[in-house]
Write an enzyme that holds these catalytic residues in place. Structure first.
Site, PDB file in Angstrom:
ATOM      1  N   ALA A  14       4.011   1.384  -5.350  1.00 39.30           N
ATOM      2  CA  ALA A  14       3.628   2.347  -6.376  1.00 39.30           C
ATOM      3  C   ALA A  14       2.316   1.863  -6.976  1.00 39.30           C
ATOM      4  CB  ALA A  14       4.710   2.439  -7.452  1.00 39.30           C
ATOM      5  N   ASP A  15       1.301   2.701  -6.971  1.00 47.62           N
ATOM      6  CA  ASP A  15      -0.004   2.363  -7.542  1.00 47.62           C
ATOM      7  C   ASP A  15      -0.042   2.784  -9.009  1.00 47.62           C
ATOM      8  OD1 ASP A  15      -0.839   1.436  -5.107  1.00 47.62           O
ATOM      9  OD2 ASP A  15      -2.118   3.161  -4.645  1.00 47.62           O
ATOM     10  N   GLY A  41       0.231   1.532  -1.337  1.00 45.49           N
ATOM     11  CA  GLY A  41       0.566   0.469  -0.396  1.00 45.49           C
ATOM     12  C   GLY A  41      -0.169   0.721   0.906  1.00 45.49           C
ATOM     13  N   LYS A  42      -0.749  -0.329   1.476  1.00 48.01           N
ATOM     14  CA  LYS A  42      -1.616  -0.132   2.638  1.00 48.01           C
ATOM     15  C   LYS A  42      -0.881   0.469   3.821  1.00 48.01           C
ATOM     16  CE  LYS A  42      -5.118  -2.773   3.304  1.00 48.01           C
ATOM     17  NZ  LYS A  42      -6.126  -1.931   2.643  1.00 48.01           N
ATOM     18  N   ASN A  45      -0.052   4.152   2.890  1.00 52.18           N
ATOM     19  CA  ASN A  45      -1.322   4.882   2.873  1.00 52.18           C
ATOM     20  C   ASN A  45      -1.764   5.244   4.287  1.00 52.18           C
ATOM     21  OD1 ASN A  45      -1.462   4.603   0.110  1.00 52.18           O
ATOM     22  ND2 ASN A  45      -3.095   3.077   0.120  1.00 52.18           N
ATOM     23  N   GLY A 222     -18.590   0.650   3.845  1.00 52.08           N
ATOM     24  CA  GLY A 222     -18.599   1.642   2.773  1.00 52.08           C
ATOM     25  C   GLY A 222     -19.507   2.814   3.093  1.00 52.08           C
ATOM     26  N   ASP A 246     -13.421   7.867  -6.323  1.00 45.97           N
ATOM     27  CA  ASP A 246     -12.431   6.791  -6.364  1.00 45.97           C
ATOM     28  C   ASP A 246     -12.300   6.230  -4.951  1.00 45.97           C
ATOM     29  OD1 ASP A 246     -10.276   5.097  -6.690  1.00 45.97           O
ATOM     30  OD2 ASP A 246      -8.894   6.628  -7.412  1.00 45.97           O
ATOM     31  N   ASP A 252      -7.845   2.328   4.052  1.00 42.77           N
ATOM     32  CA  ASP A 252      -6.612   2.656   4.768  1.00 42.77           C
ATOM     33  C   ASP A 252      -6.763   3.961   5.536  1.00 42.77           C
ATOM     34  OD1 ASP A 252      -5.451   0.395   3.588  1.00 42.77           O
ATOM     35  OD2 ASP A 252      -4.809   1.545   1.841  1.00 42.77           O
ATOM     36  N   GLY A 287      -7.079   8.844  -6.502  1.00 47.46           N
ATOM     37  CA  GLY A 287      -5.824   8.410  -5.911  1.00 47.46           C
ATOM     38  C   GLY A 287      -6.013   7.928  -4.495  1.00 47.46           C
TER      39      GLY A 287
END
Length: 303
Positions: A14-15, A41-42, A45, A222, A246, A252, A287
Site C-alpha cells: 500500500a503506497d 509495490g514493484k 505495479n 528518465g 508524479d 515499474d 499515483g
C-alpha cells in the site's frame, strides 16, 4: 501454449503518499498535503502495468489479511491480473511511505511486511512454467529471487529490476535478459569506485554491468530515454517529452512493458523504445497503478 505472457514475482504494497513543497533533509520536519493511499509495490505495479497494456498477466506475491491486502487484490483484479498465486498471511501487508515534490520527484521508504515472508517454498514450478516471461525485483527476499532463477523452465525469459539495489549472486546475474537498472541502481551494483573509469557515462555503466554476467542490460535515464546493451554493443533509445506530474512507479511501468514486448518477440531496442513511451505516459498522472496507460493511450502519445 503459455497461460500467461508475463508472470511477475514480487512485492505488493500500500503506497501512503504525501505531497510536499520540498523533501525534508536530515532531522528536518516539513508539512505536507493530505495523505493518499494507493495500491503499489514493484511487483503489483508491474503486473497491473502489463495487464493494462493487454498482456495476459499473473502475480506471485504475498499480502496481509487486512484492508491494505484487500485494496491490492481489488486493484489487481480490476486491471485483469490473475491473482490465483497471490498468497495471504504471515505479516501485515507491506507499506511504502512516499513523499512527492512539485516537480514530481519522490522519496520512498518501504516496510516490507508480508513481502518479506514470500519464501523459496512459495515458488512453484508449475506457476513459472505457465509464463513466457518471468520478471522480478528485490522488494522480496533475495533467496526467493534465486529460487525463481533455479526453477525457471528452459526457454523462459527472466527480467530483473534490482530495486532496491544490492549485490547479486552470479546465478541470478547470469539469468537476467535483461537486467534493468536506473542510474542509482547502476552505481550501487557497480560498487564504490567502479564508475571511476566511466565517470557519469551511462554507456560505460551498461558495458560494465554486462561484464558482470547478464545476457543483456537496460539503463533507464528518465526523460532522456534509455540505453540497451548486449553482445552487439550499446544503443540509445529515445523517450517522449511530457509534463511530469508524479514519477512514482514509472520505472515499474517501463519494466513491465519491456518484459511483455520481449516475450512477444521484439528486439531489445524496439521493446525498450515502446517501454520508454509507456513510462512517459505514466508520469503524466498521479499515483502508481492508477497512472498506468492502456495500449491505446500509449499510441495516442506517439501521435
Amino acid at each position: 501454449m503459455y497461460d500467461y505472457d508475463l508472470l511477475v514475482v514480487g512485492s505488493a504494497n500500500a503506497d501512503l503518499v504525501v505531497g510536499v513543497e520540498r523533501r525534508p533533509g536530515a532531522g528536518e520536519t516539513v508539512l505536507g498535503g493530505d495523505l493518499a493511499v494507493h495500491p503499489g509495490g514493484k511487483g503489483a505495479n508491474q503486473a497491473v502495468a502489463a495487464a493494462r497494456l493487454g498482456a495476459r498477466t499473473a502475480l506471485l506475491a504475498r499480502v496481509g489479511d487486512d484492508g491494505h491486502g484487500k485494496l491490492l487484490r481489488d486493484s489487481l483484479r480490476s486491471a485483469g491480473v490473475d491473482t490465483a498465486a497471490v498468497l495471504t498471511g504471515g505479516a501485515p501487508t507491506g507499506v511504502a511511505l512516499i513523499t512527492v515534490d512539485p516537480s514530481g520527484d519522490n522519496s520512498i521508504v518501504v516496510s516490507p511486511g508480508a513481502n518479506a515472508r514470500l519464501t523459496e517454498g512459495d515458488v512453484r514450478a508449475e506457476v513459472l512454467g505457465a509464463a513466457r516471461v518471468v520478471s522480478a525485483q528485490l522488494e522480496i527476499p533475495p533467496a526467493t529471487v534465486a529460487a525463481v532463477v533455479r526453477a525457471l523452465p528452459e526457454g523462459t525469459r527472466f527480467v530483473l529490476n534490482p530495486s532496491p539495489p544490492r549485490p547479486l549472486p552470479a546465478e541470478v546475474l547470469a539469468a537476467c535478459d535483461p537486467l534493468v537498472v536506473n542510474e542509482h541502481e547502476a552505481r550501487v551494483l557497480l560498487g564504490d569506485g567502479e564508475t571511476g573509469g566511466t565517470g557519469d557515462d551511462p554507456a560505460g555503466w551498461a558495458r560494465r554491468l554486462l561484464a558482470l554476467g547478464p545476457r543483456s542490460v537496460v539503463v533507464t535515464l528518465g526523460a532522456k530515454g534509455a540505453l540497451v546493451c548486449d553482445a552487439s554493443g550499446v544503443r540509445a533509445v529515445p523517450s517522449v517529452a511530457v509534463d511530469a506530474v508524479d514519477t512514482t512507479g514509472a520505472g515499474d511501468a517501463f519494466t513491465a512493458a519491456l518484459a511483455w514486448r520481449l516475450g512477444a518477440g521484439e528486439e531489445l531496442s524496439v521493446a525498450a523504445a515502446y517501454a520508454a513511451r509507456v513510462g512517459a505516459a505514466a508520469v503524466t498522472r498521479r499515483g502508481a497503478q492508477e497512472s498506468y496507460p492502456t495500449a491505446a493511450e500509449v499510441a495516442a502519445l506517439d501521435a
